[in-house]
Scaffold this motif. Sequence first.
Motif, PDB file in Angstrom:
ATOM      1  N   MET A   1       6.967  63.716  72.743  1.00 22.51           N
ATOM      2  CA  MET A   1       6.734  65.015  72.136  1.00 22.51           C
ATOM      3  C   MET A   1       6.321  64.789  70.680  1.00 22.51           C
ATOM      4  O   MET A   1       7.083  64.234  69.898  1.00 22.51           O
ATOM      5  CB  MET A   1       8.016  65.853  72.213  1.00 22.51           C
ATOM      6  N   ALA A   2       5.147  65.227  70.338  1.00 23.95           N
ATOM      7  CA  ALA A   2       4.678  65.115  68.956  1.00 23.95           C
ATOM      8  C   ALA A   2       5.362  66.183  68.102  1.00 23.95           C
ATOM      9  O   ALA A   2       5.418  67.348  68.464  1.00 23.95           O
ATOM     10  CB  ALA A   2       3.173  65.297  68.901  1.00 23.95           C
ATOM     11  N   THR A   3       5.916  65.752  66.973  1.00 16.82           N
ATOM     12  CA  THR A   3       6.628  66.672  66.090  1.00 16.82           C
ATOM     13  C   THR A   3       5.657  67.307  65.112  1.00 16.82           C
ATOM     14  O   THR A   3       4.872  66.621  64.471  1.00 16.82           O
ATOM     15  CB  THR A   3       7.722  65.916  65.310  1.00 16.82           C
ATOM     16  N   GLU A   4       5.728  68.622  64.998  1.00 19.23           N
ATOM     17  CA  GLU A   4       4.866  69.349  64.084  1.00 19.23           C
ATOM     18  C   GLU A   4       5.596  69.734  62.804  1.00 19.23           C
ATOM     19  O   GLU A   4       5.005  69.811  61.741  1.00 19.23           O
ATOM     20  CB  GLU A   4       4.323  70.605  64.762  1.00 19.23           C
ATOM     21  N   GLU A   5       6.903  69.976  62.915  1.00 18.30           N
ATOM     22  CA  GLU A   5       7.685  70.448  61.775  1.00 18.30           C
ATOM     23  C   GLU A   5       9.157  70.151  62.029  1.00 18.30           C
ATOM     24  O   GLU A   5       9.588  70.077  63.176  1.00 18.30           O
ATOM     25  CB  GLU A   5       7.474  71.956  61.637  1.00 18.30           C
ATOM     26  N   GLU A   6       9.938  69.984  60.949  1.00 14.34           N
ATOM     27  CA  GLU A   6      11.372  69.734  61.088  1.00 14.34           C
ATOM     28  C   GLU A   6      12.170  70.682  60.214  1.00 14.34           C
ATOM     29  O   GLU A   6      11.731  71.058  59.130  1.00 14.34           O
ATOM     30  CB  GLU A   6      11.726  68.307  60.665  1.00 14.34           C
ATOM     31  N   VAL A   7      13.353  71.025  60.709  1.00 19.34           N
ATOM     32  CA  VAL A   7      14.324  71.807  59.951  1.00 19.34           C
ATOM     33  C   VAL A   7      15.610  70.998  59.955  1.00 19.34           C
ATOM     34  O   VAL A   7      16.080  70.588  61.015  1.00 19.34           O
ATOM     35  CB  VAL A   7      14.561  73.197  60.589  1.00 19.34           C
ATOM     36  N   ARG A   8      16.164  70.758  58.759  1.00 20.76           N
ATOM     37  CA  ARG A   8      17.393  69.958  58.653  1.00 20.76           C
ATOM     38  C   ARG A   8      18.507  70.766  58.003  1.00 20.76           C
ATOM     39  O   ARG A   8      18.267  71.569  57.111  1.00 20.76           O
ATOM     40  CB  ARG A   8      17.151  68.716  57.798  1.00 20.76           C
ATOM     41  N   ARG A   9      19.730  70.476  58.456  1.00 20.12           N
ATOM     42  CA  ARG A   9      20.905  71.115  57.871  1.00 20.12           C
ATOM     43  C   ARG A   9      22.063  70.134  57.939  1.00 20.12           C
ATOM     44  O   ARG A   9      22.291  69.497  58.957  1.00 20.12           O
ATOM     45  CB  ARG A   9      21.251  72.383  58.630  1.00 20.12           C
ATOM     46  N   ARG A  10      22.799  70.009  56.843  1.00 18.42           N
ATOM     47  CA  ARG A  10      24.000  69.177  56.802  1.00 18.42           C
ATOM     48  C   ARG A  10      25.185  70.114  56.652  1.00 18.42           C
ATOM     49  O   ARG A  10      25.213  70.943  55.748  1.00 18.42           O
ATOM     50  CB  ARG A  10      23.933  68.204  55.628  1.00 18.42           C
ATOM     51  N   ILE A  11      26.168  69.950  57.551  1.00 19.85           N
ATOM     52  CA  ILE A  11      27.337  70.835  57.550  1.00 19.85           C
ATOM     53  C   ILE A  11      28.615  70.003  57.505  1.00 19.85           C
ATOM     54  O   ILE A  11      28.628  68.855  57.938  1.00 19.85           O
ATOM     55  CB  ILE A  11      27.345  71.762  58.788  1.00 19.85           C
ATOM     56  N   PRO A  12      29.704  70.581  57.004  1.00 21.26           N
ATOM     57  CA  PRO A  12      30.992  69.875  57.052  1.00 21.26           C
ATOM     58  C   PRO A  12      31.396  69.617  58.509  1.00 21.26           C
ATOM     59  O   PRO A  12      31.143  70.436  59.390  1.00 21.26           O
ATOM     60  CB  PRO A  12      31.966  70.852  56.386  1.00 21.26           C
ATOM     61  N   ALA A  13      32.013  68.480  58.738  1.00 19.60           N
ATOM     62  CA  ALA A  13      32.423  68.078  60.090  1.00 19.60           C
ATOM     63  C   ALA A  13      33.757  68.736  60.446  1.00 19.60           C
ATOM     64  O   ALA A  13      34.768  68.071  60.618  1.00 19.60           O
ATOM     65  CB  ALA A  13      32.513  66.565  60.188  1.00 19.60           C
ATOM     66  N   GLU A  14      33.729  70.050  60.527  1.00 22.84           N
ATOM     67  CA  GLU A  14      34.906  70.832  60.884  1.00 22.84           C
ATOM     68  C   GLU A  14      34.495  71.861  61.929  1.00 22.84           C
ATOM     69  O   GLU A  14      33.402  72.430  61.837  1.00 22.84           O
ATOM     70  CB  GLU A  14      35.463  71.548  59.659  1.00 22.84           C
ATOM     71  N   PRO A  15      35.354  72.120  62.907  1.00 25.37           N
ATOM     72  CA  PRO A  15      34.997  73.057  63.972  1.00 25.37           C
ATOM     73  C   PRO A  15      34.516  74.423  63.474  1.00 25.37           C
ATOM     74  O   PRO A  15      33.590  74.989  64.049  1.00 25.37           O
ATOM     75  CB  PRO A  15      36.300  73.192  64.778  1.00 25.37           C
ATOM     76  N   GLY A  16      35.092  74.927  62.413  1.00 28.90           N
ATOM     77  CA  GLY A  16      34.700  76.236  61.902  1.00 28.90           C
ATOM     78  C   GLY A  16      33.278  76.308  61.396  1.00 28.90           C
ATOM     79  O   GLY A  16      32.710  77.398  61.293  1.00 28.90           O
ATOM     80  N   PHE A  17      32.690  75.177  61.076  1.00 28.20           N
ATOM     81  CA  PHE A  17      31.321  75.163  60.565  1.00 28.20           C
ATOM     82  C   PHE A  17      30.276  74.869  61.643  1.00 28.20           C
ATOM     83  O   PHE A  17      29.079  74.951  61.377  1.00 28.20           O
ATOM     84  CB  PHE A  17      31.177  74.143  59.434  1.00 28.20           C
TER      85      PHE A  17
END
Length: 130
Positions: A1-17
């Motif tokens: 699959m050729a990638t056209e665009e990316e969206v990144r997000r970093r979240i705390p490693a906690e179930p609530g997040f």
Amino acid sequence: MATEEEVRRRIPAEPGFLRLARLTAAAVASRMGFTFDEVEDLRIAVDELCYFLLGGRGPAGTIEITCSIGSDGLSVTGIGHWTGPGVGSPTASELPELSRRILQSVVDEYDCDGLGDEPSFRLLKKRAAR
């Protein structure tokens, strides 16, 4: 699959997040024109795999989610980064049977590695032919 665009997000490693990971993937899929049912399938898959990454590790870490938009579908990867207690602690090396069955029914492809300092997953959800 050729990638056209990316969206990144970093979240705390906690179930609530973890809802932020689900919402990110769902928002990208919606923008790509996935149906309501396809978006819900993606939410379920991201949820299963993010909880797998958490395993028994402590909350001193983050999970980085990357949604890669392709011409035929959406690829979502997740990588856990831990800095405190639990680093390197092996959790499950594979998904429980129920999680595997769920993932097989909601996404086209998936794989995961729960061991080591940076556990990870990848899934692919293709759009249905219209």
